[in-house]
Enzyme design. Structure first.
Site, mmCIF file in Angstrom:
data_model
loop_
_atom_site.group_PDB
_atom_site.id
_atom_site.type_symbol
_atom_site.label_atom_id
_atom_site.label_comp_id
_atom_site.label_asym_id
_atom_site.label_seq_id
_atom_site.Cartn_x
_atom_site.Cartn_y
_atom_site.Cartn_z
ATOM 1 N N SER A 106 3.782 -91.847 -68.497
ATOM 2 C CA SER A 106 4.286 -92.988 -67.723
ATOM 3 C C SER A 106 3.371 -94.207 -67.729
ATOM 4 O O SER A 106 3.794 -95.281 -67.299
ATOM 5 C CB SER A 106 4.527 -92.575 -66.278
ATOM 6 O OG SER A 106 5.745 -91.888 -66.192
ATOM 7 N N LYS B 120 4.689 -97.282 -69.258
ATOM 8 C CA LYS B 120 5.690 -98.109 -68.568
ATOM 9 C C LYS B 120 5.147 -99.466 -68.128
ATOM 10 O O LYS B 120 5.892 -100.428 -67.976
ATOM 11 C CB LYS B 120 6.252 -97.329 -67.368
ATOM 12 C CG LYS B 120 6.986 -96.071 -67.823
ATOM 13 C CD LYS B 120 7.306 -95.119 -66.694
ATOM 14 C CE LYS B 120 8.005 -93.869 -67.232
ATOM 15 N NZ LYS B 120 8.230 -92.842 -66.203
ATOM 16 N N TYR C 8 12.465 -93.962 -75.302
ATOM 17 C CA TYR C 8 11.711 -93.640 -74.087
ATOM 18 C C TYR C 8 10.763 -92.460 -74.307
ATOM 19 O O TYR C 8 9.581 -92.528 -73.950
ATOM 20 C CB TYR C 8 12.691 -93.356 -72.943
ATOM 21 C CG TYR C 8 12.037 -92.840 -71.694
ATOM 22 C CD1 TYR C 8 11.412 -93.704 -70.800
ATOM 23 C CD2 TYR C 8 12.031 -91.481 -71.393
ATOM 24 C CE1 TYR C 8 10.797 -93.223 -69.650
ATOM 25 C CE2 TYR C 8 11.422 -90.996 -70.250
ATOM 26 C CZ TYR C 8 10.811 -91.870 -69.384
ATOM 27 O OH TYR C 8 10.199 -91.395 -68.244
ATOM 28 N N TYR D 46 4.033 -93.425 -57.808
ATOM 29 C CA TYR D 46 5.196 -92.731 -57.262
ATOM 30 C C TYR D 46 5.105 -92.540 -55.752
ATOM 31 O O TYR D 46 4.678 -93.417 -55.035
ATOM 32 C CB TYR D 46 5.406 -91.373 -57.952
ATOM 33 C CG TYR D 46 5.260 -91.463 -59.438
ATOM 34 C CD1 TYR D 46 6.175 -92.224 -60.165
ATOM 35 C CD2 TYR D 46 4.223 -90.856 -60.112
ATOM 36 C CE1 TYR D 46 6.058 -92.335 -61.539
ATOM 37 C CE2 TYR D 46 4.094 -90.968 -61.484
ATOM 38 C CZ TYR D 46 5.014 -91.702 -62.174
ATOM 39 O OH TYR D 46 4.895 -91.822 -63.503
ATOM 40 N N VAL E 187 2.158 -88.115 -66.372
ATOM 41 C CA VAL E 187 2.077 -86.654 -66.265
ATOM 42 C C VAL E 187 1.233 -85.999 -67.368
ATOM 43 O O VAL E 187 1.021 -84.797 -67.354
ATOM 44 C CB VAL E 187 3.474 -85.974 -66.191
ATOM 45 C CG1 VAL E 187 4.174 -86.314 -64.897
ATOM 46 C CG2 VAL E 187 4.319 -86.302 -67.400
#
Ligand code: GLN
Length: 300
Positions: free
Chosen positions: A60, A63, A185, A236, A254
């Protein structure tokens, strides 16, 4: 750098404690007892400890860079399709997306990141290629790329990602075909980089949007805003705990990496694969907590 050594020391008891990202089989095979950390400053100094030159799956953390590429290419239009609020929910939650009619809470949960990747793909014709170009240029390493084994592993086992993408499409919030968006992705998440490479690649966020060659990429205002979204949404449903203990715009993945930006000072990147309950590296959080405790590299 004393604070970096103290960070490594503080993280040591946490290294290997926690779970690996078992839902992506090839990430579950990584040795959890690794730890690396790098601090790169805007004036060109780089300090490293531990496994700072071992490549890992950025997941992530990618991103942040896809969002930066979209904003750099077309400005703020992406915010018509994605909000900027913390989700307070797990990063791969489907419930909130359905309740909120297909508009993801922020660009860093998986649903929001799929929309950003979709937009980047529509703009460039190759979202992951555009990302790799940026990362290679800024890290100075031409061999940076996506690990096809990790990408395939997530493609085959990432049922929630497929579900999120189909849900987005059902609400008309994807421009490209679902399978194309997912391929891009998982490829972007499977980017394999070291702490050193990632820290160098992210320095533009500490330099008011200016790239390593001095050219403008984002405006100072855009860089400031991306940092703000990282602070509130980058980790998050533990963004509050991160703000309390670390207090830096941060983005976790992760794969066990965490990137933290200290505007006008530099970037810290830490990696240790075992994850705490919200999906961020447990040792990484402890390290950044100690780093901001024992240095003046803070924003507060
Ligand atoms: N590729 C991962 C996923 O989609 C990224 C999640 C993460 O790093 N939090 O589930």
């Amino acid at each position: 750098m004393d604070a970096l050594l103290r960070a490594q020391e503080a993280a040591a008891p946490e290294v290997g404690q926690g779970r690996l990202a078992e839902y992506i089989p090839s990430l579950a095979a990584v040795d959890p007892h690794q730890f690396g950390m790098v601090v790169a400053s805007c004036d060109g100094q780089v300090h490293a400890v531990g496994d700072a030159d071992v490549r890992f799956s950025v997941q992530s953390i990618s991103k942040v860079f896809t969002l930066a590429l979209v904003v750099a290419t077309e400005g703020e239009g992406i915010w018509d399709r994605v909000s900027r609020e913390p989700s307070g929910n797990p990063f791969n939650s489907l419930l909130q997306l359905d309740q909120e009619a297909g508009r993801p809470r922020n660009p860093f949960i998986n649903a929001g990141a799929l929309v950003v990747t979709d937009r980047l793909h529509a703009l460039t014709g190759g979202a992951c290629d555009a990302l790799c170009d940026l990362m290679r240029r800024e890290s100075g390493r031409a061999d940076v790329g996506s690990d096809p084994v990790v990408a395939r592993s997530e493609l085959e086992a990432g049922h929630r990602t497929w579900a999120l993408a189909h849900l987005l499409a059902s609400y008309g919030n994807l421009e490209c075909p679902v399978d194309q968006v997912i391929h891009e992705y998982v490829a972007q998440c499977a980017l394999s980089m070291t702490c050193r490479e990632l820290a160098l690649a992210a320095l533009f966020l500490a330099r008011d949007g200016v790239l390593s060659d001095g050219s403008p990429f984002l405006s100072a205002r855009q860089a400031k805003r991306i940092n703000a979204v990282m602070l509130t949404c980058g980790t998050y449903d533990s963004a509050g705990e991160f703000a309390y203990r670390v207090g830096l715009p941060s983005k976790s993945g992760v794969g066990g990496g965490i990137l933290a930006v200290i505007p006008d000072r530099g970037v810290a990147c830490v990696w240790s694969p075992a994850l705490g309950p919200s999906g961020s590296s447990a040792a990484g959080l402890a390290a950044l907590d100690a780093f901001t405790t024992y240095s003046d590299w803070t924003v507060f």
